[in-house]
Design a protein around this motif. Structure first.
Motif, PDB file in Angstrom:
ATOM      1  N   LYS A  49       0.893  -1.128   0.045  1.00 36.89           N
ATOM      2  CA  LYS A  49       0.070  -0.012  -0.123  1.00 36.89           C
ATOM      3  C   LYS A  49       0.943   1.416   0.029  1.00 36.89           C
ATOM      4  CE  LYS A  49      -3.919  -1.968   2.291  1.00 36.89           C
ATOM      5  NZ  LYS A  49      -5.026  -2.110   3.512  1.00 36.89           N
ATOM      6  N   ARG A  88       2.305   1.765  -3.301  1.00 40.01           N
ATOM      7  CA  ARG A  88       1.266   2.300  -4.340  1.00 40.01           C
ATOM      8  C   ARG A  88       1.106   3.888  -4.111  1.00 40.01           C
ATOM      9  NH1 ARG A  88      -3.543  -2.220  -4.400  1.00 40.01           N
ATOM     10  NH2 ARG A  88      -2.483  -3.982  -5.732  1.00 40.01           N
ATOM     11  N   ARG A  89       1.044   4.255  -2.777  1.00 42.45           N
ATOM     12  CA  ARG A  89       0.869   5.792  -2.585  1.00 42.45           C
ATOM     13  C   ARG A  89       2.337   6.653  -3.246  1.00 42.45           C
ATOM     14  NH1 ARG A  89      -1.353   3.744   2.565  1.00 42.45           N
ATOM     15  NH2 ARG A  89       0.722   4.069   3.440  1.00 42.45           N
ATOM     16  N   ARG A  90       3.309   5.803  -2.901  1.00 41.74           N
ATOM     17  CA  ARG A  90       4.641   6.580  -3.416  1.00 41.74           C
ATOM     18  C   ARG A  90       4.551   6.668  -4.726  1.00 41.74           C
ATOM     19  NH1 ARG A  90       9.872   3.306  -2.668  1.00 41.74           N
ATOM     20  NH2 ARG A  90       8.838   2.569  -4.545  1.00 41.74           N
ATOM     21  N   ALA A 138       2.117   6.918  -6.736  1.00 45.74           N
ATOM     22  CA  ALA A 138       1.006   7.709  -7.169  1.00 45.74           C
ATOM     23  C   ALA A 138       1.730   9.162  -6.823  1.00 45.74           C
ATOM     24  CB  ALA A 138      -0.187   7.503  -6.307  1.00 45.74           C
ATOM     25  N   ILE A 139       2.335   9.488  -5.825  1.00 41.71           N
ATOM     26  CA  ILE A 139       2.833  10.724  -5.560  1.00 41.71           C
ATOM     27  C   ILE A 139       3.778  11.078  -6.830  1.00 41.71           C
ATOM     28  CG2 ILE A 139       4.362  12.212  -4.063  1.00 41.71           C
ATOM     29  CD1 ILE A 139       3.058  10.533  -1.824  1.00 41.71           C
TER      30      ILE A 139
END
Length: 222
Positions: free
Chosen positions: A195, A198-200, A202-203
């Motif tokens: 997770k 995925r956030r990294r 996305a950033i």
């Protein structure tokens, strides 16, 4: 004279026979007024036989009285007592015919009433039979409706039981999943790392897109 004596004797014999049959005929009126006795005692057939016999006797008496009347048209050949006897025969025959017609009318009225009562009784029996059939049919429809209702209720109970079994099965699956997660903590860490990555990503993707847009706008202005 001998002709008068013969006619007189025949007339007396037929008068007595007519009177006896007329009495029997009159007695039938009472039984004919009770329709339940018509078939039991055969009155409906007996009165017809008597009626025909009385009509036949009445015709014979009329013929004899006519012959006696021809004799009376010659009073010089007959005595006073003979003439009175002829007159009595004529009057008696007239009275008997009148009584026979009156009784025959009573018999007809009694038969009409008996037939009417019989028809009413048949209508009542038919109505009772029809009402009983209707009640039986209605009861059959009610029983069928009750059976259908019972079937629907039974299906509802089965559906509810199936839902309960499925809910218990899903609860068991959730419980087993929780147990697996508890017994294998590394999986939680792995999921957390996935997770975070995925956030990294996305950033980073967002920053790259933003820089590209700025460069594109700068190029377009120059």
């Amino acid at each position: 004279m001998s002709n008068y004596d013969q006619l007189h004797r025949q007339c007396r014999t037929l008068e007595n026979l007519f009177d006896a049959k007329l009495t029997s005929y009159s007695q039938l009126v009472a039984s004919l007024s009770r329709p339940q006795d018509l078939e039991a005692n055969g009155s409906s057939e007996r009165y017809r036989d008597l009626e025909m016999e009385l009509e036949d006797l009445s015709g014979k008496l009329q013929e004899i009285n006519d012959q006696l009347g021809e004799l009376a048209s010659k009073p010089e050949l007959l005595s006073t007592s003979m003439l009175r006897a002829i007159q009595r025969h004529r009057e008696l025959h007239r009275d008997n015919v009148r009584e026979f017609n009156r009784t025959k009318s009573n018999v007809k009225n009694a038969l009409d009433q008996a037939n009417l009562l019989s028809g009413v009784r048949n209508d009542i029996d038919a109505y009772k039979s029809s009402a009983a059939d209707s009640l039986l049919a209605e009861r059959g429809r009610i029983d069928s409706s009750h059976r259908m209702t019972d079937d629907i209720i039974e299906q509802a109970y089965e559906t509810r039981s199936e839902f309960s079994r499925q809910r218990a099965s899903l609860g068991g699956i959730n419980t087993r999943m929780a147990q697996v997660m508890t017994t294998m903590p590394g999986i939680n860490n792995l999921i957390g790392m996935i997770k975070a990555r995925r956030r990294r990503d996305a950033i980073i993707l967002g920053v790259v897109i933003g820089v590209c847009i700025i460069l594109l706008l700068s190029y377009m202005r120059s």
